[in-house]
Design a protein around this motif. Structure first.
Motif, PDB file in Angstrom:
ATOM      1  N   ASP A   7       0.850  -1.183   0.000  1.00  0.00           N
ATOM      2  CA  ASP A   7       0.000   0.000   0.000  1.00  0.00           C
ATOM      3  C   ASP A   7       0.890   1.238   0.000  1.00  0.00           C
ATOM      4  O   ASP A   7       1.746   1.385   0.864  1.00  0.00           O
ATOM      5  CB  ASP A   7      -0.892  -0.003   1.237  1.00  0.00           C
ATOM      6  N   VAL A   8       0.717   2.091  -0.987  1.00  0.00           N
ATOM      7  CA  VAL A   8       1.502   3.320  -1.076  1.00  0.00           C
ATOM      8  C   VAL A   8       0.776   4.394  -0.284  1.00  0.00           C
ATOM      9  O   VAL A   8      -0.318   4.814  -0.649  1.00  0.00           O
ATOM     10  CB  VAL A   8       1.684   3.759  -2.548  1.00  0.00           C
ATOM     11  N   GLN A   9       1.388   4.832   0.812  1.00  0.00           N
ATOM     12  CA  GLN A   9       0.795   5.868   1.639  1.00  0.00           C
ATOM     13  C   GLN A   9       0.792   7.179   0.865  1.00  0.00           C
ATOM     14  O   GLN A   9       1.829   7.603   0.357  1.00  0.00           O
ATOM     15  CB  GLN A   9       1.581   6.023   2.941  1.00  0.00           C
ATOM     16  N   GLY A  10      -0.368   7.793   0.738  1.00  0.00           N
ATOM     17  CA  GLY A  10      -0.471   9.065   0.030  1.00  0.00           C
ATOM     18  C   GLY A  10      -0.558   8.908  -1.478  1.00  0.00           C
ATOM     19  O   GLY A  10      -0.438   9.886  -2.210  1.00  0.00           O
ATOM     20  N   GLY A  11      -0.784   7.704  -1.958  1.00  0.00           N
ATOM     21  CA  GLY A  11      -0.847   7.459  -3.402  1.00  0.00           C
ATOM     22  C   GLY A  11      -1.945   8.239  -4.096  1.00  0.00           C
ATOM     23  O   GLY A  11      -1.738   8.801  -5.173  1.00  0.00           O
ATOM     24  N   ARG A  12      -3.110   8.309  -3.483  1.00  0.00           N
ATOM     25  CA  ARG A  12      -4.234   9.042  -4.080  1.00  0.00           C
ATOM     26  C   ARG A  12      -3.906  10.523  -4.206  1.00  0.00           C
ATOM     27  O   ARG A  12      -4.124  11.141  -5.245  1.00  0.00           O
ATOM     28  CB  ARG A  12      -5.482   8.831  -3.236  1.00  0.00           C
ATOM     29  N   GLU A  13      -3.340  11.084  -3.142  1.00  0.00           N
ATOM     30  CA  GLU A  13      -2.982  12.506  -3.168  1.00  0.00           C
ATOM     31  C   GLU A  13      -1.879  12.773  -4.197  1.00  0.00           C
ATOM     32  O   GLU A  13      -1.889  13.790  -4.894  1.00  0.00           O
ATOM     33  CB  GLU A  13      -2.522  12.972  -1.782  1.00  0.00           C
ATOM     34  N   LEU A  14      -0.919  11.852  -4.279  1.00  0.00           N
ATOM     35  CA  LEU A  14       0.159  11.996  -5.254  1.00  0.00           C
ATOM     36  C   LEU A  14      -0.392  12.011  -6.679  1.00  0.00           C
ATOM     37  O   LEU A  14      -0.037  12.871  -7.488  1.00  0.00           O
ATOM     38  CB  LEU A  14       1.166  10.853  -5.092  1.00  0.00           C
ATOM     39  N   ARG A  15      -1.309  11.074  -6.995  1.00  0.00           N
ATOM     40  CA  ARG A  15      -1.914  11.047  -8.330  1.00  0.00           C
ATOM     41  C   ARG A  15      -2.683  12.328  -8.608  1.00  0.00           C
ATOM     42  O   ARG A  15      -2.637  12.864  -9.713  1.00  0.00           O
ATOM     43  CB  ARG A  15      -2.818   9.816  -8.465  1.00  0.00           C
ATOM     44  N   ARG A  16      -3.394  12.845  -7.601  1.00  0.00           N
ATOM     45  CA  ARG A  16      -4.141  14.091  -7.780  1.00  0.00           C
ATOM     46  C   ARG A  16      -3.202  15.253  -8.093  1.00  0.00           C
ATOM     47  O   ARG A  16      -3.450  16.041  -9.013  1.00  0.00           O
ATOM     48  CB  ARG A  16      -4.974  14.403  -6.532  1.00  0.00           C
ATOM     49  N   LYS A  17      -2.096  15.337  -7.367  1.00  0.00           N
ATOM     50  CA  LYS A  17      -1.127  16.413  -7.602  1.00  0.00           C
ATOM     51  C   LYS A  17      -0.495  16.294  -8.987  1.00  0.00           C
ATOM     52  O   LYS A  17      -0.308  17.298  -9.674  1.00  0.00           O
ATOM     53  CB  LYS A  17      -0.030  16.397  -6.537  1.00  0.00           C
ATOM     54  N   PHE A  18      -0.170  15.088  -9.401  1.00  0.00           N
ATOM     55  CA  PHE A  18       0.395  14.891 -10.739  1.00  0.00           C
ATOM     56  C   PHE A  18      -0.605  15.319 -11.812  1.00  0.00           C
ATOM     57  O   PHE A  18      -0.242  15.968 -12.790  1.00  0.00           O
ATOM     58  CB  PHE A  18       0.790  13.435 -10.970  1.00  0.00           C
ATOM     59  N   LYS A  19      -1.860  14.958 -11.593  1.00  0.00           N
ATOM     60  CA  LYS A  19      -2.887  15.329 -12.569  1.00  0.00           C
ATOM     61  C   LYS A  19      -3.041  16.844 -12.628  1.00  0.00           C
ATOM     62  O   LYS A  19      -3.147  17.417 -13.712  1.00  0.00           O
ATOM     63  CB  LYS A  19      -4.212  14.660 -12.199  1.00  0.00           C
ATOM     64  N   GLU A  20      -3.038  17.487 -11.477  1.00  0.00           N
ATOM     65  CA  GLU A  20      -3.134  18.951 -11.431  1.00  0.00           C
ATOM     66  C   GLU A  20      -1.953  19.600 -12.159  1.00  0.00           C
ATOM     67  O   GLU A  20      -2.092  20.649 -12.771  1.00  0.00           O
ATOM     68  CB  GLU A  20      -3.164  19.443  -9.982  1.00  0.00           C
ATOM     69  N   ALA A  21      -0.797  18.957 -12.096  1.00  0.00           N
ATOM     70  CA  ALA A  21       0.403  19.508 -12.730  1.00  0.00           C
ATOM     71  C   ALA A  21       0.482  19.156 -14.213  1.00  0.00           C
ATOM     72  O   ALA A  21       1.410  19.566 -14.891  1.00  0.00           O
ATOM     73  CB  ALA A  21       1.644  18.996 -12.018  1.00  0.00           C
ATOM     74  N   GLY A  22      -0.494  18.398 -14.696  1.00  0.00           N
ATOM     75  CA  GLY A  22      -0.534  18.103 -16.126  1.00  0.00           C
ATOM     76  C   GLY A  22       0.015  16.753 -16.527  1.00  0.00           C
ATOM     77  O   GLY A  22       0.124  16.459 -17.713  1.00  0.00           O
TER      78      GLY A  22
END
Length: 130
Positions: A7-22
């Motif tokens: 389980d990657v801790q913070g994986g959902r937030e990381l994907r959201r930030k990457f998406k926001e950054a393009g």
């Protein structure tokens, strides 16, 4: 749904930030597929073999959010039927089938490789995006 073995801790937030950054996360989808294929390959060396159908049914897949190793299928009959994958892996006490957790063993063997590859890929994406 089963809990992920890694389980990657913070994986959902990381994907959201990457998406926001393009970033479209295609890099993670490819990474997940590759990691799942690696674990599946190791599992093929650990699975008990009679006919080879169970071993041949092991396959990896990846999405933007997960790497998955799948085994067996729900076909009841025919030359490609492998409905017995779960009882072989997890066991079935009522039928006196002892567990042979070949997928878990494969992941345990490859766990550090998976973690290292994931860390490397995330760092590379961060450098590209930010």
């Amino acid at each position: 749904m089963a809990k992920p073995a890694v389980d990657v801790q913070g994986g959902r937030e990381l994907r959201r930030k990457f998406k926001e950054a393009g970033d479209d996360m295609a890099d993670l989808k490819e990474l997940h597929r590759r990691l799942a294929d690696d674990v599946a390959g190791t599992a093929k060396t650990k699975v008990p073999v009679r006919t080879g159908r169970l071993r041949n049914s092991i396959r990896g897949s990846g999405t933007k959010t997960a790497a998955r190793v799948r085994v067996g299928n729900n076909r009841k009959s025919g030359p490609s039927a492998v409905p017995y994958a779960k009882p072989i892996h997890f066991g079935w006490a009522a039928k006196n089938i002892k567990p042979q957790p070949f997928i878990f063993e494969a992941l345990d063997e490859r766990r550090q490789d998976v973690i290292n590859a994931y860390n490397d890929q995330v760092r590379q994406i961060i450098r590209q995006v930010f």
